[in-house]
Design a protein around this motif. Structure first.
Motif, PDB file in Angstrom:
ATOM      1  N   LEU A   1      32.652  31.738  67.400  1.00  0.00           N
ATOM      2  CA  LEU A   1      33.630  30.666  67.304  1.00  0.00           C
ATOM      3  C   LEU A   1      33.880  30.364  65.837  1.00  0.00           C
ATOM      4  O   LEU A   1      32.941  30.236  65.037  1.00  0.00           O
ATOM      5  CB  LEU A   1      33.127  29.414  68.022  1.00  0.00           C
ATOM      6  CG  LEU A   1      32.927  29.534  69.537  1.00  0.00           C
ATOM      7  CD1 LEU A   1      32.468  28.196  70.121  1.00  0.00           C
ATOM      8  CD2 LEU A   1      34.215  29.979  70.211  1.00  0.00           C
TER       9      LEU A   1
ATOM     10  N   TYR B   1      37.726  26.178  65.835  1.00  0.00           N
ATOM     11  CA  TYR B   1      37.786  26.466  67.269  1.00  0.00           C
ATOM     12  C   TYR B   1      38.124  25.240  68.116  1.00  0.00           C
ATOM     13  O   TYR B   1      38.760  25.337  69.157  1.00  0.00           O
ATOM     14  CB  TYR B   1      36.455  27.072  67.736  1.00  0.00           C
ATOM     15  CG  TYR B   1      35.327  26.073  67.937  1.00  0.00           C
ATOM     16  CD1 TYR B   1      35.105  25.502  69.183  1.00  0.00           C
ATOM     17  CD2 TYR B   1      34.498  25.698  66.882  1.00  0.00           C
ATOM     18  CE1 TYR B   1      34.085  24.593  69.380  1.00  0.00           C
ATOM     19  CE2 TYR B   1      33.481  24.790  67.067  1.00  0.00           C
ATOM     20  CZ  TYR B   1      33.274  24.231  68.305  1.00  0.00           C
ATOM     21  OH  TYR B   1      32.265  23.324  68.491  1.00  0.00           O
TER      22      TYR B   1
ATOM     23  N   TYR C   1      41.644  24.470  69.572  1.00  0.00           N
ATOM     24  CA  TYR C   1      42.238  25.328  70.599  1.00  0.00           C
ATOM     25  C   TYR C   1      41.430  25.217  71.884  1.00  0.00           C
ATOM     26  O   TYR C   1      40.209  25.380  71.870  1.00  0.00           O
ATOM     27  CB  TYR C   1      42.279  26.778  70.120  1.00  0.00           C
ATOM     28  CG  TYR C   1      42.970  26.935  68.791  1.00  0.00           C
ATOM     29  CD1 TYR C   1      44.343  27.048  68.712  1.00  0.00           C
ATOM     30  CD2 TYR C   1      42.234  26.935  67.606  1.00  0.00           C
ATOM     31  CE1 TYR C   1      44.993  27.175  67.492  1.00  0.00           C
ATOM     32  CE2 TYR C   1      42.869  27.066  66.377  1.00  0.00           C
ATOM     33  CZ  TYR C   1      44.240  27.176  66.330  1.00  0.00           C
ATOM     34  OH  TYR C   1      44.872  27.290  65.114  1.00  0.00           O
TER      35      TYR C   1
ATOM     36  N   TRP D   1      36.296  21.718  75.165  1.00  0.00           N
ATOM     37  CA  TRP D   1      35.000  22.161  74.656  1.00  0.00           C
ATOM     38  C   TRP D   1      33.879  21.231  75.098  1.00  0.00           C
ATOM     39  O   TRP D   1      32.717  21.631  75.149  1.00  0.00           O
ATOM     40  CB  TRP D   1      35.045  22.274  73.136  1.00  0.00           C
ATOM     41  CG  TRP D   1      35.872  23.440  72.706  1.00  0.00           C
ATOM     42  CD1 TRP D   1      37.129  23.417  72.191  1.00  0.00           C
ATOM     43  CD2 TRP D   1      35.519  24.821  72.794  1.00  0.00           C
ATOM     44  NE1 TRP D   1      37.591  24.694  71.955  1.00  0.00           N
ATOM     45  CE2 TRP D   1      36.618  25.571  72.310  1.00  0.00           C
ATOM     46  CE3 TRP D   1      34.386  25.495  73.245  1.00  0.00           C
ATOM     47  CZ2 TRP D   1      36.602  26.964  72.259  1.00  0.00           C
ATOM     48  CZ3 TRP D   1      34.367  26.888  73.189  1.00  0.00           C
ATOM     49  CH2 TRP D   1      35.466  27.596  72.703  1.00  0.00           C
TER      50      TRP D   1
ATOM     51  N   GLN E   1      30.402  25.971  65.675  1.00  0.00           N
ATOM     52  CA  GLN E   1      30.864  27.043  64.792  1.00  0.00           C
ATOM     53  C   GLN E   1      29.789  28.116  64.683  1.00  0.00           C
ATOM     54  O   GLN E   1      28.616  27.822  64.457  1.00  0.00           O
ATOM     55  CB  GLN E   1      31.190  26.493  63.409  1.00  0.00           C
ATOM     56  CG  GLN E   1      31.735  27.548  62.462  1.00  0.00           C
ATOM     57  CD  GLN E   1      32.068  26.988  61.087  1.00  0.00           C
ATOM     58  OE1 GLN E   1      32.138  25.788  60.912  1.00  0.00           O
ATOM     59  NE2 GLN E   1      32.269  27.862  60.114  1.00  0.00           N
TER      60      GLN E   1
ATOM     61  N   VAL F   1      41.188  32.416  75.266  1.00  0.00           N
ATOM     62  CA  VAL F   1      41.298  31.539  74.105  1.00  0.00           C
ATOM     63  C   VAL F   1      42.193  32.189  73.057  1.00  0.00           C
ATOM     64  O   VAL F   1      42.229  33.425  72.920  1.00  0.00           O
ATOM     65  CB  VAL F   1      39.891  31.229  73.530  1.00  0.00           C
ATOM     66  CG1 VAL F   1      39.231  32.493  72.984  1.00  0.00           C
ATOM     67  CG2 VAL F   1      39.960  30.148  72.460  1.00  0.00           C
TER      68      VAL F   1
ATOM     69  N   ALA G   1      40.859  30.692  67.315  1.00  0.00           N
ATOM     70  CA  ALA G   1      39.624  29.978  67.627  1.00  0.00           C
ATOM     71  C   ALA G   1      38.398  30.834  67.349  1.00  0.00           C
ATOM     72  O   ALA G   1      37.277  30.330  67.349  1.00  0.00           O
ATOM     73  CB  ALA G   1      39.626  29.544  69.089  1.00  0.00           C
ATOM     74  N   LEU G   2      38.622  32.128  67.072  1.00  0.00           N
ATOM     75  CA  LEU G   2      37.519  33.072  66.916  1.00  0.00           C
ATOM     76  C   LEU G   2      37.414  33.616  65.505  1.00  0.00           C
ATOM     77  O   LEU G   2      38.399  33.670  64.758  1.00  0.00           O
ATOM     78  CB  LEU G   2      37.686  34.233  67.895  1.00  0.00           C
ATOM     79  CG  LEU G   2      37.776  33.876  69.382  1.00  0.00           C
ATOM     80  CD1 LEU G   2      38.039  35.129  70.206  1.00  0.00           C
ATOM     81  CD2 LEU G   2      36.514  33.171  69.857  1.00  0.00           C
TER      82      LEU G   2
END
Length: 376
Positions: free
Chosen positions: A220, A224, A227, A245, A252, A287, A291-292
């Protein structure tokens, strides 16, 4: 229970080859396929829709496994899918071709189910895909329509689960596209349905999906939380459910496992299907790419001829663990001690570890391999 190909079912290869030939062989192959499609389309669609599977995939499986209904197993036992075991105590024993862990073909004897009719065979196959195995009820969950965004992903989910043949999914997809079995699924693309005088309508919900090996990872990213997660790509043709989330939990740098990429055509953006456990049966989410955080992969040209060593390594369509999400094509076994050419080199950095990859070309294959596969 792991499903595998029968020797008798390999007659489909002869039928398919006949389709590319000329004269009498071509006519016979075409007639066999046409008759099979005419007889099987309605019952296949009925059963697949009942169990929320892709009719196109079931039709391709039935054609491939039964050799368009001409295999001895189908003729003697109404078994269109090569399912092993017994049905209400009835079975037949036949020779079967299987693949071991190294991709080598070998032969053995096995008992296969004997059905009273084709409908029983189709229903039993659908129940197998829906109910899974005794040790894992979700074993074939990748074929379920709620999990597979396209017939391609459902077909590929059968490789390594339903069948041991490494090209099983691609064989099904080839049949689906050649004979337009996708029309059984209830929709066609605007490009397929438009007449030459019409302009294709721009589909703002179109997403191109790319299914890869399920052990690839990312983490992440720092943004992140901006999103959300979804059960499908946001804005696709599928009804989406949004997850926050706070429901999932995140931080993170938290690792995620990725097995698919979705390219949304209208916005030219990438989405990824992730899960938060190594277990492939864990719940999956889609996702947005921002976000990655992915490992860094750097590419450059590097033309030369090399020889692969004797150790078996996988061959992928992209660098493993890159943003493209790599799918395994085959292994280097078939190319051992053969000269291949290289046209590109990639340097991959993940968790401080640097690896090198090369894109190789042979007369029958193009793919990426680890530098460890190259003979020094």
């Amino acid at each position: 229970m792991r499903k595998q190909w029968m020797v008798g079912l390999l007659t489909v290869g002869l039928v398919v080859c006949g389709l590319t030939g000329v004269g009498h062989t071509r006519a016979e192959a075409s007639t066999t396929a046409d008759t099979f499609i005419s007889n099987m389309s309605s019952p296949v669609k009925k059963v697949a829709d009942q169990y929320k599977l892709y009719p196109s995939v079931m039709m391709a499986q039935a054609a491939l496994e039964s050799g368009w209904g001409t295999s001895q197993l189908t003729i003697n036992a109404n078994n269109y899918f090569g399912i092993k075991g017994s049905y209400n105590g009835a079975s037949v024993t036949m020779s079967t071709a299987e693949y071991n862990a190294n991709g080598q073909l070998y032969y053995t004897q096995a008992a296969f189910k004997k059905y009273p009719d084709a409908a029983a065979s189709m229903t039993d196959n659908a129940q197998l895909l829906r109910n899974g195995t005794a040790w894992n009820p979700n074993y074939y969950s990748g074929t379920w329509r709620e999990n597979a965004p396209t017939y391609e992903s459902a077909a590929n989910a059968l490789t390594g689960t339903y069948a041991t043949a490494p090209n099983y999914g691609s064989s099904l997809i080839n049949l689906i596209q050649t004979y337009k079995f996708y029309t059984l699924d209830g929709s066609t693309s605007s490009a397929e349905s438009a007449t030459p005088s019409q302009k294709p309508v721009v589909d703002t919900t179109k997403v191109n999906y790319y299914i890869g090996s399920n052990s690839q990872t990312a983490t992440l990213g720092s943004k992140y939380k901006g999103y959300a997660l979804y059960n499908h790509v946001k804005g696709s043709k599928y009804k989406t459910t949004k997850y926050s989330w706070s429901q999932i939990g995140g931080w993170q740098g938290r690792p995620v496992w990725i097995d698919a990429r979705g390219y949304k055509v209208s916005t030219k953006t990438n989405w990824y299907r992730v899960r938060f456990s190594k277990q492939t049966t864990s719940k999956k989410y889609w996702v947005y790419s921002k976000a990655l955080s992915f490992p860094k992969t750097t590419y450059k040209a590097d033309k030369k001829s090399v020889t692969l060593n004797g150790t078996i390594y996988p061959v992928y369509d992209h660098v493993f663990n890159s943003t493209y999400i790599a799918k395994q094509l085959t292994t280097t076994k078939a190319l051992t001690n053969h000269s291949v050419t290289i046209d590109k080199k990639a340097t991959h950095v993940q968790n401080g570890v640097t690896t090198t990859w090369y894109r190789i070309h042979s007369s029958s294959l193009t793919g990426w391999v680890s530098s460890l596969a190259i003979k020094k």
